[in-house]
Motif scaffolding. Structure first.
Motif, PDB file in Angstrom:
ATOM      1  N   GLY A 213       0.540  -1.175  -0.379  1.00  0.00           N
ATOM      2  CA  GLY A 213      -0.201   0.386  -0.097  1.00  0.00           C
ATOM      3  C   GLY A 213       0.711   0.981  -0.102  1.00  0.00           C
ATOM      4  N   LEU A 214       1.927   1.089   0.644  1.00  0.00           N
ATOM      5  CA  LEU A 214       2.925   2.250   1.009  1.00  0.00           C
ATOM      6  C   LEU A 214       3.505   2.535  -0.824  1.00  0.00           C
ATOM      7  CD1 LEU A 214       3.683   2.389   4.233  1.00  0.00           C
ATOM      8  CD2 LEU A 214       2.568   3.907   3.879  1.00  0.00           C
ATOM      9  N   GLY A 215       3.872   1.384  -1.351  1.00  0.00           N
ATOM     10  CA  GLY A 215       4.428   1.451  -2.725  1.00  0.00           C
ATOM     11  C   GLY A 215       5.605   0.662  -3.160  1.00  0.00           C
ATOM     12  N   TYR A 216       6.281   0.190  -2.378  1.00  0.00           N
ATOM     13  CA  TYR A 216       7.099  -0.455  -2.129  1.00  0.00           C
ATOM     14  C   TYR A 216       7.981  -2.295  -3.050  1.00  0.00           C
ATOM     15  CZ  TYR A 216       9.490   0.585   2.204  1.00  0.00           C
ATOM     16  OH  TYR A 216       9.649   1.751   3.729  1.00  0.00           O
ATOM     17  N   GLU A 217       7.977  -1.881  -3.788  1.00  0.00           N
ATOM     18  CA  GLU A 217       8.777  -2.987  -4.774  1.00  0.00           C
ATOM     19  C   GLU A 217       8.521  -4.439  -4.065  1.00  0.00           C
ATOM     20  OE1 GLU A 217      11.665  -4.742  -7.618  1.00  0.00           O
ATOM     21  OE2 GLU A 217      12.514  -3.019  -6.856  1.00  0.00           O
ATOM     22  N   ILE A 218       7.846  -5.602  -4.210  1.00  0.00           N
ATOM     23  CA  ILE A 218       7.295  -6.381  -3.510  1.00  0.00           C
ATOM     24  C   ILE A 218       8.292  -7.616  -4.055  1.00  0.00           C
ATOM     25  CG2 ILE A 218       6.192  -7.639  -1.992  1.00  0.00           C
ATOM     26  CD1 ILE A 218       5.612  -5.494  -1.157  1.00  0.00           C
ATOM     27  N   ILE A 219       9.467  -8.232  -3.164  1.00  0.00           N
ATOM     28  CA  ILE A 219       9.546  -9.318  -4.158  1.00  0.00           C
ATOM     29  C   ILE A 219       9.618 -10.290  -3.299  1.00  0.00           C
ATOM     30  CG2 ILE A 219      12.077 -10.333  -5.041  1.00  0.00           C
ATOM     31  CD1 ILE A 219      13.571  -7.792  -4.223  1.00  0.00           C
ATOM     32  N   ARG A 220       8.970 -11.678  -3.617  1.00  0.00           N
ATOM     33  CA  ARG A 220       8.386 -13.392  -2.660  1.00  0.00           C
ATOM     34  C   ARG A 220       9.388 -14.169  -3.392  1.00  0.00           C
ATOM     35  NH1 ARG A 220       2.949 -12.640  -1.873  1.00  0.00           N
ATOM     36  NH2 ARG A 220       1.632 -10.595  -2.422  1.00  0.00           N
ATOM     37  N   VAL A 221       9.344 -14.676  -1.542  1.00  0.00           N
ATOM     38  CA  VAL A 221      10.443 -15.949  -2.189  1.00  0.00           C
ATOM     39  C   VAL A 221       9.722 -16.983  -1.279  1.00  0.00           C
ATOM     40  CG1 VAL A 221      13.223 -16.514  -1.126  1.00  0.00           C
ATOM     41  CG2 VAL A 221      12.913 -14.641  -1.797  1.00  0.00           C
ATOM     42  N   SER A 222      10.374 -18.089  -1.556  1.00  0.00           N
ATOM     43  CA  SER A 222       8.765 -19.484  -0.732  1.00  0.00           C
ATOM     44  C   SER A 222       9.270 -19.239   1.046  1.00  0.00           C
ATOM     45  CB  SER A 222       8.772 -20.020  -1.838  1.00  0.00           C
ATOM     46  OG  SER A 222       7.768 -19.676  -3.014  1.00  0.00           O
ATOM     47  N   VAL A 223       8.314 -19.978   1.630  1.00  0.00           N
ATOM     48  CA  VAL A 223       9.341 -21.027   2.408  1.00  0.00           C
ATOM     49  C   VAL A 223       8.704 -22.245   2.215  1.00  0.00           C
ATOM     50  CG1 VAL A 223       8.507 -20.721   4.618  1.00  0.00           C
ATOM     51  CG2 VAL A 223       8.497 -18.516   3.529  1.00  0.00           C
ATOM     52  N   GLY A 224       9.943 -23.149   2.765  1.00  0.00           N
ATOM     53  CA  GLY A 224       9.324 -24.512   3.188  1.00  0.00           C
ATOM     54  C   GLY A 224      10.251 -24.541   4.420  1.00  0.00           C
ATOM     55  N   LYS A 225       9.891 -26.399   4.522  1.00  0.00           N
ATOM     56  CA  LYS A 225      10.367 -26.732   6.028  1.00  0.00           C
ATOM     57  C   LYS A 225      11.684 -26.079   6.443  1.00  0.00           C
ATOM     58  CE  LYS A 225      10.059 -31.120   8.328  1.00  0.00           C
ATOM     59  NZ  LYS A 225       9.692 -32.727   7.999  1.00  0.00           N
ATOM     60  N   GLU A 226      12.463 -25.584   6.190  1.00  0.00           N
ATOM     61  CA  GLU A 226      13.407 -25.419   6.727  1.00  0.00           C
ATOM     62  C   GLU A 226      13.649 -23.946   6.482  1.00  0.00           C
ATOM     63  OE1 GLU A 226      16.897 -27.146   5.061  1.00  0.00           O
ATOM     64  OE2 GLU A 226      16.410 -28.450   6.216  1.00  0.00           O
ATOM     65  N   GLY A 227      12.345 -22.646   6.208  1.00  0.00           N
ATOM     66  CA  GLY A 227      12.074 -21.380   6.662  1.00  0.00           C
ATOM     67  C   GLY A 227      12.416 -20.974   4.794  1.00  0.00           C
ATOM     68  N   MET A 228      12.857 -19.191   5.029  1.00  0.00           N
ATOM     69  CA  MET A 228      12.654 -19.029   3.920  1.00  0.00           C
ATOM     70  C   MET A 228      14.230 -19.743   2.935  1.00  0.00           C
ATOM     71  SD  MET A 228      13.439 -14.716   2.591  1.00  0.00           S
ATOM     72  CE  MET A 228      12.401 -14.423   3.593  1.00  0.00           C
ATOM     73  N   ASP A 229      13.280 -19.542   1.616  1.00  0.00           N
ATOM     74  CA  ASP A 229      13.907 -20.456   0.577  1.00  0.00           C
ATOM     75  C   ASP A 229      15.764 -18.842   0.759  1.00  0.00           C
ATOM     76  OD1 ASP A 229      15.585 -22.514  -1.213  1.00  0.00           O
ATOM     77  OD2 ASP A 229      14.297 -21.648  -2.908  1.00  0.00           O
ATOM     78  N   THR A 230      16.148 -18.988   1.277  1.00  0.00           N
ATOM     79  CA  THR A 230      17.675 -18.153   0.415  1.00  0.00           C
ATOM     80  C   THR A 230      18.335 -18.742   0.058  1.00  0.00           C
ATOM     81  OG1 THR A 230      19.007 -19.605   2.415  1.00  0.00           O
ATOM     82  CG2 THR A 230      17.544 -18.172   3.742  1.00  0.00           C
ATOM     83  N   ALA A 231      18.592 -19.685  -0.576  1.00  0.00           N
ATOM     84  CA  ALA A 231      18.921 -19.906  -2.033  1.00  0.00           C
ATOM     85  C   ALA A 231      18.659 -19.043  -2.734  1.00  0.00           C
ATOM     86  CB  ALA A 231      19.227 -21.441  -2.332  1.00  0.00           C
ATOM     87  N   SER A 232      17.364 -18.857  -2.946  1.00  0.00           N
ATOM     88  CA  SER A 232      16.752 -18.180  -4.613  1.00  0.00           C
ATOM     89  C   SER A 232      16.414 -16.450  -3.671  1.00  0.00           C
ATOM     90  CB  SER A 232      15.442 -18.281  -3.957  1.00  0.00           C
ATOM     91  OG  SER A 232      14.957 -20.087  -4.470  1.00  0.00           O
ATOM     92  N   LEU A 233      16.974 -16.031  -3.529  1.00  0.00           N
ATOM     93  CA  LEU A 233      17.602 -14.892  -2.688  1.00  0.00           C
ATOM     94  C   LEU A 233      17.577 -13.787  -3.924  1.00  0.00           C
ATOM     95  CD1 LEU A 233      17.849 -14.608   0.838  1.00  0.00           C
ATOM     96  CD2 LEU A 233      16.190 -13.875   0.140  1.00  0.00           C
ATOM     97  N   PRO A 234      17.645 -12.723  -4.329  1.00  0.00           N
ATOM     98  CA  PRO A 234      18.133 -11.873  -5.090  1.00  0.00           C
ATOM     99  C   PRO A 234      19.781 -10.956  -4.624  1.00  0.00           C
ATOM    100  CG  PRO A 234      16.588 -10.600  -4.773  1.00  0.00           C
ATOM    101  CD  PRO A 234      16.020 -12.115  -3.870  1.00  0.00           C
ATOM    102  N   GLU A 235      20.712 -11.938  -5.634  1.00  0.00           N
ATOM    103  CA  GLU A 235      21.870 -11.210  -5.782  1.00  0.00           C
ATOM    104  C   GLU A 235      22.038  -9.222  -6.339  1.00  0.00           C
ATOM    105  OE1 GLU A 235      24.635 -11.401  -4.118  1.00  0.00           O
ATOM    106  OE2 GLU A 235      24.080 -13.456  -3.157  1.00  0.00           O
ATOM    107  N   ARG A 236      21.306  -8.357  -5.234  1.00  0.00           N
ATOM    108  CA  ARG A 236      21.103  -7.305  -5.939  1.00  0.00           C
ATOM    109  C   ARG A 236      20.973  -6.240  -3.988  1.00  0.00           C
ATOM    110  NH1 ARG A 236      15.111  -5.625  -7.634  1.00  0.00           N
ATOM    111  NH2 ARG A 236      15.499  -4.219  -5.904  1.00  0.00           N
ATOM    112  N   HIS A 237      21.011  -5.523  -4.321  1.00  0.00           N
ATOM    113  CA  HIS A 237      20.228  -4.793  -2.910  1.00  0.00           C
ATOM    114  C   HIS A 237      19.420  -4.218  -2.452  1.00  0.00           C
ATOM    115  CE1 HIS A 237      20.150  -1.391   0.126  1.00  0.00           C
ATOM    116  NE2 HIS A 237      19.795  -0.723  -0.656  1.00  0.00           N
ATOM    117  N   VAL A 238      18.579  -4.837  -1.397  1.00  0.00           N
ATOM    118  CA  VAL A 238      17.226  -4.530  -1.173  1.00  0.00           C
ATOM    119  C   VAL A 238      16.935  -3.810   0.275  1.00  0.00           C
ATOM    120  CG1 VAL A 238      14.745  -6.239  -0.804  1.00  0.00           C
ATOM    121  CG2 VAL A 238      16.222  -6.438  -2.713  1.00  0.00           C
ATOM    122  N   ASP A 239      16.132  -2.331   0.118  1.00  0.00           N
ATOM    123  CA  ASP A 239      15.852  -1.795   0.951  1.00  0.00           C
ATOM    124  C   ASP A 239      15.716  -2.849   2.689  1.00  0.00           C
ATOM    125  OD1 ASP A 239      16.178   0.477  -0.177  1.00  0.00           O
ATOM    126  OD2 ASP A 239      14.856  -0.268  -1.142  1.00  0.00           O
TER     127      ASP A 239
END
Length: 470
Positions: A213-239
């Protein structure tokens, strides 16, 4: 949850037909699920058995279910149905099959509130009586309280329950978790015209709506049994990246050590602020101790958020926000914009309880109650589904489990278990037949009643399968 209006039988019958169709399209009832018996439906909705038979016959003629009288009616796969005129005659009125896209969307905010609600999260009555008696005896009534005392008591409580140390000078007290997130989001908007944030998928609808609602760019990363799939995090700056690593909402998954290390390394490498939502208040108790991301706060790039709503109830939803040293000045300047005057009595009440000898007794009793409910719920599910693969802590107010669609009764599923896929935006990393069991919103008697119904329906299913083999 299906709501059937107790009016004339004919109207109830039509409503029942429409609701069953709606549940099939939403995936709340799936191929092979058995509908409740005619007798059970008649007793449940206070209508005649003939009305229930008529409703089931209408559903059968439309191709949604199959079965014969004196046997269970079973849902037929939607893939077997034609898109129009399934009954071989023009459809009209209540007989029309609704387009799935036209069905009302589930109220995710209401479902999220149901999952996080805990009916035993309230201050003990004996403490409340003593507190108000003491207030009445004090000269001049309530004595003043300040933020410094509250900060000290809250950081001490976090140390007791989570085992981490928080510097009070770098901590802010907020009146709710949502206010704390609003403060963070507004800070981000000051730093960039269109800031970005990584959100877990699934995630709380309140969190998603706030940042989107505040206009953020939303990047979604799926969650599995071991929590957030950190291997899928984008290699870029995110706030920002928002995560609840100890008890993820709403899956109940905990982030593994390997994923935690990868998350922290990624955040430092890409200069990302981590919002750590430590969602469950008694994570430091019991056998499964899941620590926060750090042992000491402030941390270099972690905003630590800790809420009291599961501790003393939603009526006093204070939250503690620990900030990196580089952010404390900016956040203290913004803090007055996102807080409203809090009655001195509220601070005094919370402080008094945190300093009282009732605290540890309350924690112990609450822990035992939640564990008993969890174990009771799991035992009932295992009798029906065998290996249900539970995710979540026994002392949290909810957990998720997997169960074959044919094993979990459709009507019971719709009323007591929430499909986890409702909260997912992308394809999940787990099997889709996973459901949320909100034990915190139920009493022990409620869970026993669910177990009894599960056992009864399982017995009916076994009898029906035996009759078919005969």
């Amino acid at each position: 949850m299906i709501v059937v209006e107790k009016i004339k039988d004919v109207h109830i019958r039509r409503t029942l037909v429409e609701n069953v169709i709606s549940m099939i399209f939403r995936g709340m009832i799936n191929d092979g699920d058995y509908l409740p018996s005619i007798r059970n439906m008649s007793e449940r909705y206070h209508i005649s058995r003939n009305s229930v038979v008529s409703a089931y016959k209408e559903l059968e003629s439309l191709g949604f279910i199959e079965g014969r009288e004196r046997r269970c009616y079973r849902v037929v796969s939607k893939r077997q149905m034609q898109p129009e005129n399934l009954s071989g005659r023009p459809a009209s009125g209540s007989e029309q099959i609704k387009n799935p896209a036209s069905l009302p969307e589930p109220d995710l905010m209401a479902l999220a509130n149901r999952i996080t609600f805990n009916n035993n999260a309230s201050l003990p009555l004996h403490f409340m009586r003593k507190y108000f008696n003491d207030i009445a005896m004090e000269p001049g009534g309530k004595r003043p309280d300040n933020n410094q005392r509250l900060n000290h008591n809250l950081t001490r409580y976090v140390k007791i329950t989570r085992g981490c140390l928080i510097d009070t000078e770098n901590a802010l007290v907020m009146q709710s978790q949502q206010q704390a997130l609003m403060l963070i989001a507004h800070y981000g908007k000051q730093q960039a015209a269109r800031p970005s944030i990584v959100l877990e998928d699934p995630v709380s609808p309140a969190v998603f709506q706030l940042f989107s609602g505040l206009g953020y760019e939303i990047i979604r990363v799926s969650v599995g049994k071991e929590g957030m799939d950190t291997a899928s995090l984008p290699e870029r700056h995110v706030d920002f990246i928002y995560t609840s690593p100890a008890n993820q909402f709403p899956t109940g998954a905990k982030m593994s050590v390997a994923h935690r290390k990868r998350l922290l390394q990624w955040s430092l490498r890409n200069n990302v602020l981590v919002i750590e939502d430590d969602a469950c208040f008694m994570l430091g108790f019991g056998e499964n101790i899941i620590p926060p991301l750090c042992e000491f706060y402030p941390a270099a790039n972690i905003i630590y958020l800790y809420s009291l709503n599961e501790f003393i109830g939603n009526s006093i939803n204070l939250s503690l926000l620990s900030l990196p040293l580089s952010l404390i000045t900016a956040f203290k300047q913004l803090h007055p914009l996102f807080t409203s005057p809090v009655p001195v009595a509220m601070y005094h009440l919370v402080n008094s309880f945190l300093e009282s000898p009732h605290l540890l007794k309350y924690l112990s009793a609450t822990l035992k109650t939640r564990q008993n409910r969890y174990e009771l719920a799991v035992s009932g599910l295992r009798k029906v589904g065998g290996d249900i693969d539970c995710w979540g802590l026994m002392h949290a107010g909810y957990f998720s489990f997997s169960c074959g669609n044919a094993l979990l009764p459709g009507m019971l599923k719709a009323q007591n278990f929430i499909p986890l896929t409702l909260f997912c935006h992308t394809s999940p990393l787990w099997q889709t037949n996973r459901y949320i069991y909100a034990t915190g919103s139920l009493s022990t008697a409620d869970i026993k009643a669910i177990n009894k119904r599960l056992a009864s329906l399982q017995k009916s299913r076994l009898i029906a399968e035996f009759d078919e083999e005969e």
